[in-house]
Structures are given as structure tokens and as C-alpha cells.
Design an enzyme around this catalytic site. Structure first.
Site: not given
Length: 740
Positions: A36-37, A225-226, A256, A612
């Protein structure tokens, strides 16, 4: 027009489609490990290089300054002019706007921004004059109330109209009045706090539309973002900024969303299409991080949630190692199992830094730290400190030290104001000076506070403190370490203090419960008193302290990482252990009590932990776990049923065994064996019960005779005469008495 990157060759198709979005609202649903980044940075570069947008018209909001700086740097490698980009956190953006336009809402030039300590100082001043708030209330309680109110855009008047008669244990009217006076005092000093950086910016935009219009000229293309982690205030700020041009692109993953306790509202991302019906939706589902087996478990788990947007992670990597689950006998065996597998994997060539242990609560780290220390595995704790260096642990141990040694002025100074007792700094200085002049301890000075020149109210408080410590000293002679520490926590008022502190207080309460567990385990393996336990705890604390100092001095980074599941978000490791996959831990008891919403957030938290893992995921649970000093049967987490068939259940050697979920039906049919213990523990058997007159031996007081008996079962208490120590009252459960 400058030349931008070729998104169609540098990105996969869904990423490129999102990066090519030009005008209008858009939602990018970005799964874990989906790039995504990278997509966000390429979209910004594409706006500049392909669509000719000036960098000075682009705003990108992240949640950390570090992330903002990294995004600007990466964008600079793709397209010129990145220095003009407005990349910041919500709070940094608020600072910039208020510095430029704050005078419109009464902020004078040069206003200061108060940090946490500054806030507490003002609240200490305010609290003393508000009815309904006593000296025992810590200002952190009020700060938590105010911070939560601001994240929800609530004013003091809004708080006054709340339905609940109590807020964090304080009367609603008192909390609202303290909030009101805090705001007045702060404004009188031309200051704002961290929460104001957003709430005051929102107020500015609403009250002065021309300022909003000017800022919108600087933020024609907005990226957030987020987005699933935004609270109400951040949501409102974003909505205002995007209200004119509507070029808002948000990136996030509702699967998330795990920060509800910080004020994050998952509805912000779930309702994005309601706010912007014409929004384009892009789904990033290709996962470049985890193996196919790990992703299969993650997908199967999260599909059980209802509060989500449709998305399925697709593995780019090969199938990989099987996901495993091991059910240890107890929490200590669980720690040893993890340590053994870490050693085994390291022997196979894994670097320590490639492996991480994730847990639901900070309190779980204590046993893990000890297991790793025994076999000399280097470890570092992220987002926390070593167990025995945590503030609440050091506070309670300081109470115990002072109870054993009334001359320990260092311990006294640490805890005389924890919780607050109405003994201020001036009174304490007088007590210390009087003690120095009279060659005695400060605790003795407290008992004679009037003679030390302390005013009546302060003298009464100091005397009460001396009386408290006298009762703790007596208890130290009569109780084993675990019940003594529990008595200290209750009698001192420390538990009541933490119960008022919301989420932060709950974490500290869990750590104190684990301290009781540590003392009980120590007593099972050692003959000794609370003084002996404190000696061992001091040694463990020293090890933690040396390790922390070594890390700060640039020691090798090759160490296993220990952290909570919350702190793990955004990180990745080749090997991940998730420990304590049990009902009451994951999901937590609080979430179970909350109901479906709480359980869904816990499932998202487990999902974050699973995703993770890049190559190997090893899960563990315990058949028996110690809580509040007692070993109780533990039940497998219901979340394991969500992914049944997608993991292998293994024995300590890694051999696959048949999996069958442990539920309370199992416990009723065949209760698991209790953890072996050196000392006798509850429930009391007929052989351990006393009637009076028995000759006994105590590890500290020697031989004696039982004079009287009170209570039955776990509460049986005996009065024993010891020729060497006098008459003592002891709880049989903890006393380790031996019949002669």
C-alpha cells in the site's frame, strides 16, 4: 509537465489502477503486505509526472513523522519537486495551520503546546478546587477523560450532558467542571495541548470558512494512510479539507482496525462509500509478505467477522512451512517450548532478529523473559521495558522494601505520593529536614509530623501513611510473598488508583497480577520470605537494566523481539510465535464481556499477528495458566476453531498429533492435572487441615505450636506460638508449615 514513473510496469494491475486515479474520492482497500505504501507513493508521483499536479497542492497524512519523512524521500526518487509536498501527521498539520491562522479563534502568536507533564501540572492545580474530586485521584485519570473527549470532539458542556453518572470513576459533573477549568487555565496561559491540535483546527475551519478555503488551495489532492485508525476528530478534519474539491484518496484495511481503545472508529472506513457515494473502490489483495499457508489461516480467520469490507489475500509466495500449534502443560512450559524452538531455528541458521514473540498483554512477557534468559537467548522488548523495571512493579516492590526496612528513605520518596495522599512536596521537604536534624528516618518523621512543623491536614495524612506502613510491616512478618504483595496492593490504595486509569491502568493491573504470580511461583521453588523474594527480584531487575543500557549504547541488534500484538502492527518477521492463544487472553476477558464488537476487534488483532509472519507461524497455548497467584485450567481460544484444519498440532518435539479443542466440557469431564508444586497449595486436603495443638515448623520462624484455628479450606488461618518469634497469624495456604 515532468516525466513520472511508469506505473504500469512498476506496479501490479490493481496497484497501478489505484495509482492512476486522478480526481474525485477513492478508497483503496489494502490488505496486509499488499504494497500500500508503494502504491500511495507512486500515485503521488503519477499525479505530478503524468497529470501535471503541482507538488505544493498535494497533502499526504500518515500517523508517524517517520513514515511521512520516508514517503517524501521515496517520492523524491521518483519525481522532482518532492520537497514541496505536504506530508505530515494529523497533529503536525494542525500545528502548521494553527500557527498561520490561530489568531482567528483567539490563539495569540507564540502560543505554546503543552506536553503530557505540562498537562498534569495544570490538572494538579485544578483538581484541588473541584468538588467531588479527592486528593487520591491521580491527574492522569482526568487527562485520560479529557483526551478521550477531545478525540470525540466533546466540549466540557457535552461531557456535562453525558448519560453516565460516572466517568472513569469520577462524578460526571466533577469531571466536566475539571475539564472546563483546565481549558480556562490553559487558554489564560496562551497554550494548547496535543488534542487541541486537531480539535481547534476543526473549530477554526467551521468558524472561519475563508481560512478553510485558503488551506484547501494548498491541499487540492488529499491522501490519508491507515484510514481505519482515524478517530472522530481526524475524520471530521479530513472531511472538511475534502469538502470543496473532493479529491480524497484514503488507504486502509478494516481487517486491521485494532485501536478502538485509543479512539479509532472502524465506521470511518466502513462508511466511506456512504459519505462519498461516487467513490471509486480499489482492492489490493496480492500479498508479498507471507507464505500461502499463513495467508490461508489469516483469510479463514477474518472471514468470520461481519464488520469488514470484502477482501481476500492472495499469496505471491509459495506454500511454505505448515502453521503449527502447541498446547503446553502450563505457562512456564509454554515459555520453555518457545525458547527451545528459538534455539533450534537459530541453530539452523536463523538470525535472532528474524524471530519475534507476540502476546496479548505485556504481563505475559515475564515468563517468556525468564525462559529466554535461562538459555541465554538475546531479547529486546519493543514498546515496553523489562518486567521488573515497569513503574507499577517498582512501586509495589518499594512498598515491600519500606515495610521490611523503615529506614529506606529512597523507597519512601518513591511511593509516598503513589497514590496521592495529600502530602505535598513542601511537607515532604520539611519531613526530610526534620528527619535529618533528628538522625531518624523520614517514616519516623511521618509518625511525628506535628512535631516536624507540618500543618494539621498534612500532619494527619503523614500519620496515616506511617500507620499504613506499620500495618504492612506486621503483614510482612505473617504472610508468604504472594499474599503479602496482594495485601500491599489493596491496602495502599494502589489498585484503586489503577482501576480509575482506563486502558493504561488495566495494563498495569495485569502486570501486578503477574507480580503475584511470580511471587507464588518463587515460593513453590524456594524456601524464604518476602525479603528473599525481593533480593531475587532485584537481581532480575539488574539484569533487565543492564540489557537496556547495553541496547541504548548500540549493542548488536541480533536479538529476538518481544512485543504485544498491538505493537506488532506494521512490522514483519520471517518467524513469528503467537503465545497464549486462549479464551480470556485472545480474545481478552474484557472483549468477551463487551460482546460481538469486542470479539471482532480481538479477531482482527489475531489476524494482524498472523499476517506479521513471512515464512513460519508457531502458535501456543497452555493447559494451565497462573492468574492472581493461582494455577487454573485454560481453554483454547475460540479463534482456533475458526482456522481448524489449517494448522498442525505438534508435541514439544514438533511431531504432529491429533488436534481437539479444549473446552470447559473437557474440564468438567476430566480436569487437567495441577502444576507440580514444591509447597502445598489450595485446595487444602484433610492432611493439611489443622484443629489446634499441633507442633509445626515454619521456614522462617522455626518450630512452634498451633494455638488457634479459624476458617476452613483455602481460608484456614492458624495462630502459632514460635518461641523465637512470638505469636504469628498465618494463612495455611501460603505458610508452608510442616507438621512435626
Amino acid at each position: 509537465m515532468t516525466s513520472g514513473p511508469d506505473i504500469w510496469t512498476q506496479l501490479n494491475e490493481p496497484q497501478a489502477q489505484a495509482a492512476d486515479h486522478f480526481t474525485g474520492p477513492a478508497l483503496v482497500i489494502a490488505g496486509a503486505g499488499s504494497g500500500k505504501t508503494r502504491t500511495l507513493i507512486y500515485r503521488i508521483a503519477h499525479l505530478i509526472g503524468h497529470y501535471g499536479v503541482h507538488p505544493g497542492e498535494i497533502l499526504a497524512v500518515t500517523f508517524t513523522n517517520k513514515a511521512a519523512a520516508e514517503m517524501r524521500e521515496r517520492a523524491g526518487h521518483l519525481v522532482p519537486g518532492a520537497d514541496a509536498l505536504w506530508m505530515s501527521t494529523f497533529h503536525s498539520a494542525g500545528v502548521r495551520i494553527l500557527r498561520a491562522y490561530g489568531e482567528h479563534i483567539g490563539l495569540r502568536r507564540g502560543f505554546v503546546i503543552y506536553d503530557d507533564d505540562d498537562q498534569l501540572d495544570i490538572l494538579k492545580e485544578v483538581m484541588g478546587s473541584v468538588p467531588g474530586i479527592g486528593p487520591e485521584t491521580h491527574p492522569r485519570v482526568l487527562r485520560g477523560i479529557i483526551d478521550r473527549a477531545k478525540s470525540n470532539l466533546l466540549t466540557p458542556d457535552d461531557l456535562d450532558r453525558a448519560r453516565d453518572p460516572f466517568i472513569s470513576g469520577l462524578p460526571r459533573e466533577s469531571a466536566a467542571e475539571a475539564y472546563r477549568r483546565y481549558e480556562a487555565r490553559k487558554r489564560g496561559q496562551n497554550a494548547i495541548d496535543f488534542g487541541d491540535l486537531i480539535t481547534e483546527t476543526v473549530r477554526l475551519f467551521k468558524e472561519v470558512p475563508e481560512v478553510l478555503d485558503r488551506v484547501q488551495n494548498r491541499a487540492k489532492f488529499i491522501h490519508v494512510d491507515e484510514y481505519q485508525d482515524t478517530n472522530k476528530a481526524q475524520y471530521e478534519l479530513t472531511k472538511l479539507l475534502a469538502s470543496r474539491d473532493r479529491n480524497l484518496l484514503v488507504v486502509g484495511d478494516p481487517d486491521q482496525s485494532i485501536y478502538k481503545f485509543r479512539g479509532a472508529d472502524i465506521q470511518n472506513i466502513l462508511d466511506f462509500q456512504k459519505d462519498y457515494p461516487d467513490a471509486k473502490i480499489y482492492r489490493l489483495e496480492h500479498n508479498y509478505r507471507s507464505s500461502a499457508r499463513v495467508l490461508s489461516a489469516a483469510n479463514k480467520l477474518i472471514e468470520n467477522n461481519t464488520e469488514r469490507l470484502e477482501k481476500t489475500l492472495k499469496a505471491v509466495k509459495e506454500e511454505g512451512h505448515p502453521v503449527t500449534f502447541h498446547r503446553a502443560t502450563d505457562h512456564r512450559s509454554e515459555g520453555d517450548y518457545v525458547a527451545e524452538w528459538l534455539t533450534r531455528l537459530h541453530g539452523e541458521g536463523r538470525a535472532w532478529k528474524d524471530m519475534a514473540i507476540l502476546y496479548r498483554t505485556n504481563a505475559q512477557s515475564r515468563v517468556l523473559e525468564e525462559s529466554l534468559r535461562r538459555v541465554q537467548i538475546p531479547a529486546k522488548i519493543v514498546g515496553g521495558v523489562g518486567f521488573y523495571d515497569r513503574r507499577e512493579i517498582r512501586d509495589i516492590l518499594a512498598y515491600a522494601r519500606l515495610a521490611l526496612n523503615p529506614d529506606d528513605d529512597v523507597a519512601l520518596r518513591r511511593i509516598i505520593g503513589r497514590p496521592r495522599r495529600g502530602i505535598g512536596d513542601t511537607a515532604l521537604q520539611k519531613l526530610m529536614e526534620w528527619a535529618r536534624q533528628n538522625g531518624t528516618s523520614v517514616l519516623t518523621a511521618c509518625a511525628q509530623a506535628a512535631e516536624a512543623g507540618i500543618l494539621e491536614r498534612g500532619a494527619n495524612r503523614a500519620t496515616e501513611f506511617a500507620e499504613l506502613m506499620a500495618s504492612l510491616s506486621e503483614a510482612a512478618d505473617n504472610y508468604e510473598p504472594a499474599p503479602f504483595l496482594r495485601f500491599v496492593m489493596e491496602a495502599s490504595g494502589y489498585l484503586d488508583l489503577l482501576r480509575q486509569e482506563g486502558q493504561e491502568g488495566q495494563v498495569r493491573l495485569e502486570n501486578l497480577d503477574e507480580l503475584v504470580n511470580a511471587a507464588e511461583e518463587w515460593s513453590r521453588e524456594n524456601e524464604g520470605s518476602i525479603a528473599d523474594f525481593l533480593d531475587d527480584a532485584a537481581l532480575l531487575s539488574s539484569v533487565d537494566d543492564m540489557r537496556t543500557k547495553a541496547e541504548n549504547k548500540g549493542a548488536p541488534e541480533d536479538a529476538v523481539t518481544l512485543m504485544t500484538l498491538h505493537n506488532a502492527k506494521g512490522l514483519e518477521f520471517p518467524v513469528v510465535f503467537i503465545v497464549g492463544v486462549e479464551q480470556g487472553l485472545l480474545p481478552s476477558k474484557g472483549a468477551i464481556a463487551e460482546g460481538p464488537g469486542g470479539i471482532e476487534e480481538e479477531r482482527r488483532l489475531f489476524y494482524v499477528g498472523i499476517t506479521r509472519a513471512m515464512e513460519r507461524l508457531l502458535m501456543t497455548a497452555a493447559q494451565n495458566r497462573m492468574q492472581f497467584g493461582k494455577t487454573n485450567a485454560a481453554e483454547d481460544s475460540d479463534f482456533l476453531e475458526d482456522i481448524e484444519g489449517l494448522f498442525d498440532t505438534v508435541d514439544p518435539y514438533g511431531q504432529v498429533v491429533e488436534y481437539r479443542a479444549r473446552t470447559w466440557k473437557d474440564f468438567r469431564a476430566a480436569p487437567p492435572a495441577a502444576t507440580p508444586a514444591v509447597k502445598n497449595t489450595s485446595p487444602l486436603t484433610a492432611e493439611l487441615a489443622y484443629r489446634g495443638g499441633e507442633a509445626v515448623r515454619h521456614p522462617k520462624f522455626g518450630e512452634g505450636q498451633v494455638l488457634a484455628v479459624a476458617g476452613v479450606g483455602e481460608r484456614q488461618e492458624v495462630t502459632v506460638h514460635f518461641p523465637s518469634a512470638g505469636i504469628k497469624k498465618l494463612l495455611v495456604k501460603f505458610a508452608n508449615l510442616q507438621k512435626l
